[in-house]
Scaffold this active site. Structure first.
Site, short mmCIF file in Angstrom:
data_model
loop_
_atom_site.label_atom_id
_atom_site.label_comp_id
_atom_site.label_asym_id
_atom_site.label_seq_id
_atom_site.Cartn_x
_atom_site.Cartn_y
_atom_site.Cartn_z
N ASP A 242 0.88 -1.16 0.00
CA ASP A 242 0.00 0.00 0.00
C ASP A 242 0.93 1.22 0.00
O ASP A 242 2.10 1.13 0.37
CB ASP A 242 -0.94 0.00 1.22
CG ASP A 242 -2.13 0.95 1.01
OD1 ASP A 242 -2.06 1.79 0.08
OD2 ASP A 242 -3.11 0.87 1.77
C1 BGC Z 1 -4.92 3.44 0.06
C2 BGC Z 1 -5.06 2.45 -1.08
C3 BGC Z 1 -4.85 3.18 -2.39
C4 BGC Z 1 -3.49 3.83 -2.38
C5 BGC Z 1 -3.16 4.58 -3.65
C6 BGC Z 1 -3.64 4.24 -0.03
O1 BGC Z 1 -3.66 5.28 0.90
O2 BGC Z 1 -4.98 2.75 1.28
O3 BGC Z 1 -6.30 1.83 -1.04
O4 BGC Z 1 -5.01 2.32 -3.47
O5 BGC Z 1 -3.44 4.77 -1.31
O6 BGC Z 1 -3.91 5.72 -3.79
#
Ligand code: BGC
Length: 701
Positions: A242
């Protein structure tokens, strides 16, 4: 040196007719160590670094679960589909598949290769800020729905990235918190959708979570990624962190666990760190290669090296996509309450409608965090209602005293401490102003229909008895206003069913027993003196206890309705609940046998009749109860469902098959799935608390 375009084209990995594994081998063998390392982390926020020498373009990823996300560099206007909780409330797998296909086309249309979706974490607490982005509290419904989306998207040769692996069920303290959870709960509740999306859906990517799982961060969790996902489930795609989830992790542990891609920028996968690790013998280049080969595999699957003409065509905001968004909204909206059949509205007697509430004309697409969509258009509830009322010559007013019916568009939004990433909600109740509005309006005009626009359960005890009808309309996408209007006037007969239990009060929910089970507990009413060790408001983050780096899933497998059933707690609205403008009769339950053995299947059939006078759809739900077992098991567990469309008077036979998979539980002693001989009950219902038919059979070893 491979340089010119001419010579690149002749390299074996460029040959689309060559076996994909051979293409990967060939490309991998040409990469220098520096190039390999450069591919292990991001370039821009959502891209990987290209390797120009070999013609490897950037692999481009985009959010998110209900439409191509706006990102930070990305300004295209896209289709805003209903959020995941609404789509799951359709209980229509075909629609989830069509949504996936449409989403894949939208991603292709902007030249991207993977969507950071679907989000398939279990809805453990109604306060989780991302409840709207996730599908359900139930592992079976979650798994079936996830597989449908994954297959749909990937049929367009666009990757899915199932997230957030694993046990990321709250936003509170998400970067640090350790989820303390039993193996049985992981296997029975939190893993099934991930497992099915990998084993049945062949998901191309998995996003490692921010949180720790039993003490170890997702990105460096060997047991989770290497042993479970890769070795046991046979995952062939790549794991991506993530965004910034590696901040507290270590290079060697991440590589060994099987984290391929660090996003958005290198921290643990910095050139220097990887080279040092190799030199010290902390890991080998072969281990690095194994991780990388997974990313290359997905690049080939997505067609990065193929003739663009040979790939599926992308498109966005088409009439077909609009139609899919509308169908999902129409089938996902749930009629919660309808006293005296006040709905559907009858245009021959309703001449004036008062429209109130903060969500009547509020656009919702561009909010909530990473899942936000820069929508091509969004029909708000008011806009949809206004168009419909114009057609029917019904007047809209703001004054309840002068109206035949009052519609209050209440609910939440994507603001601070509401349905939003990075924060959890603080309370289960609606904002106080809205409760006041409902109560005061009821004194003036009792014919109130509350339409809730929100993505997670709200408490209603304060006001439910003062209104005859309630519709849960979620954040139902670009077509939400039209879908709501169609349901209000009966052009569409509601058929959505709750994929999550609505508790009466927060402390009824399994996660909100005490500070251990949800460190960010905000149930002031049930908080005892002395419980609140520290309360500090700091940039919007409320910190409560001195031990909130851990969240204990003490309830084990008893999440959602499993908890309400076991503890005999009456929910406000149960899992699987949803009313219709018609009625359905359940009859003739038949079991193909009164016993089954291992590897045998039991066929369960019944007849369902539309006994009212309107066409409509019913979701027939099959629950199983293990009557005799040496360990404690849920009162019932969903193990089948089917959505049936019926004309008035029409009858249809519905069939389910049940075998060992549907009967087994995870045995922690032997670390395996097991069925014990004995009696099982078959419970067929219209919701988890409205069981219409019951049968029994025996499992013989
Ligand atoms: C989120 C993800 C997301 C990623 C990219 C993170 O903060 O938890 O779900 O895909 O950011 O934007």
């Amino acid at each position: 040196m491979e340089k010119s375009e001419e010579s690149l084209k002749d390299l074996p990995f460029m040959d689309p007719n060559l076996d994909i594994e051979k293409r990967i081998d060939n490309l991998l063998s040409r990469l220098t160590l520096d190039e390999k390392i450069s591919l292990c982390s991001g370039k821009r926020f959502f891209w990987t670094k290209p390797v120009k020498r070999l013609g490897i373009p950037s692999f481009k990823m985009t959010d998110g679960p209900h439409g191509v996300g706006s990102g930070i560099l990305f300004l295209k206007k896209m289709m805003y589909f209903p959020v995941a909780i609404c789509r799951t409330a359709t209980w229509n797998l075909e629609l989830s598949k069509q949504f996936g296909e449409a989403l894949g086309e939208e991603v292709r249309s902007v030249g991207y290769h993977m969507i950071l979706a679907p989000g398939i974490n279990i809805q453990r607490t109604p306060l989780c800020g991302r409840t709207f982005e996730y599908q359900t509290e139930d592992p079976y419904l979650n798994a079936k729905t996830a597989v449908a989306v994954v297959k749909g998207v990937q049929s367009k040769r666009v990757g899915t990235c199932i997230k957030h692996f694993a046990a990321n069920n709250q936003e509170y303290n998400r970067f640090k918190v350790s989820t303390e959870v039993s193996r049985r709960a992981l296997e029975e509740i939190y893993y099934p959708a991930f497992k099915a999306a990998v084993e049945e859906g062949d998901a191309w990517s998995v996003m490692a979570c921010y949180n720790r799982l039993n003490g170890t961060f997702g990105c460096e969790h060997y047991e989770l990624i290497r042993e479970t996902l890769i070795n046991k489930w046979g995952f062939r795609g790549f794991v991506v962190s993530d965004w910034f989830a590696t901040r507290f992790t270590r290079t060697t542990e991440c590589i060994k666990a099987g984290l391929t891609l660090e996003m958005p920028v290198a921290k643990v996968y910095k050139d220097k760190k990887i080279k040092e690790g190799l030199q010290n013998g902390d890991f080998t280049e072969k281990e690095l290669d194994d991780n990388l080969r997974r990313l290359l595999r997905v690049m080939f699957l997505a067609g990065l090296f193929d003739d663009p003409e040979s790939l599926p065509i992308g498109c966005r905001n088409t009439p077909e996509h609009k139609e899919i968004a509308r169908k999902i909204a129409e089938e996902g909206i749930v009629l919660l309450k309808n006293d005296d059949n006040i709905l559907p509205l009858d245009p021959s007697s309703v001449k004036k409608i008062a429209v109130l509430g903060p969500n009547a004309n509020k656009k919702m697409a561009f909010g909530g965090g990473s899942s936000m969509v820069r929508a091509k258009y969004e029909i708000t509830p008011y806009k949809g209602l206004k168009a419909k009322c114009k057609e029917l010559k019904i007047k809209l007013t703001k004054s309840p005293a002068k109206a035949d019916v009052v519609i209050i568009f209440a609910g939440l939004n994507h603001g601070k401490f509401m349905d939003r990433e990075n924060k959890d909600r603080l309370y289960l109740e609606l904002p106080k102003k809205q409760i006041k509005l409902i109560k005061e309006t009821a004194k003036i005009n009792p014919n109130i229909i509350v339409v809730l626009i929100n993505g997670s359960p709200v408490a209603m005890d304060d006001w439910i008895n003062e209104v005859p009808a309630i519709i849960e309309a979620w954040y139902a996408g670009a077509e939400s206003g039209n879908a709501i209007a169609s349901i209000l006037f009966g052009d569409v007969n509601p058929s959505g069913k709750l994929p999550i239990t609505f508790p009466k009060k927060l402390s009824d929910s399994p996660a909100h027993k005490d500070f251990r089970t949800y460190p960010g507990l905000k149930d002031w009413s049930s908080a005892k003196e002395g419980d609140i060790i520290a309360l500090r408001k700091n940039k919007g983050m409320v910190i409560f206890t001195d031990d909130d780096d851990k969240v204990y899933y003490d309830e084990g497998i008893y999440v959602g309705y499993r908890h309400f059933d076991k503890n005999n707690i009456e929910p406000l609205f149960p899992f699987g609940h949803g009313l219709s403008y018609t009625t359905f009769d359940y009859k003739n339950l038949k079991l193909s046998s009164n016993s089954i053995k291992q590897d045998e299947k039991l066929t369960i059939s019944l007849d369902i009749t539309n006994s009212g006078n309107r066409a409509g759809a019913e979701v027939v739900q099959l629950y199983i109860q293990d009557v005799e077992c040496s360990i404690d098991r849920p009162v019932k567990e969903l193990k089948g469902f089917e959505k049936i469309f019926l004309e008035p008077g029409q009858t249809q036979k519905v069939e389910f098959e049940v075998g060992t998979d549907e009967l087994s539980f995870f045995d922690e002693d032997t670390e395996s799935w097991k069925v014990e001989p004995g009696k099982f009950k078959v419970l067929i219902g219209s919701s988890s608390r409205d069981i219409r038919l019951e049968g029994e059979f025996e499992y013989i070893s």
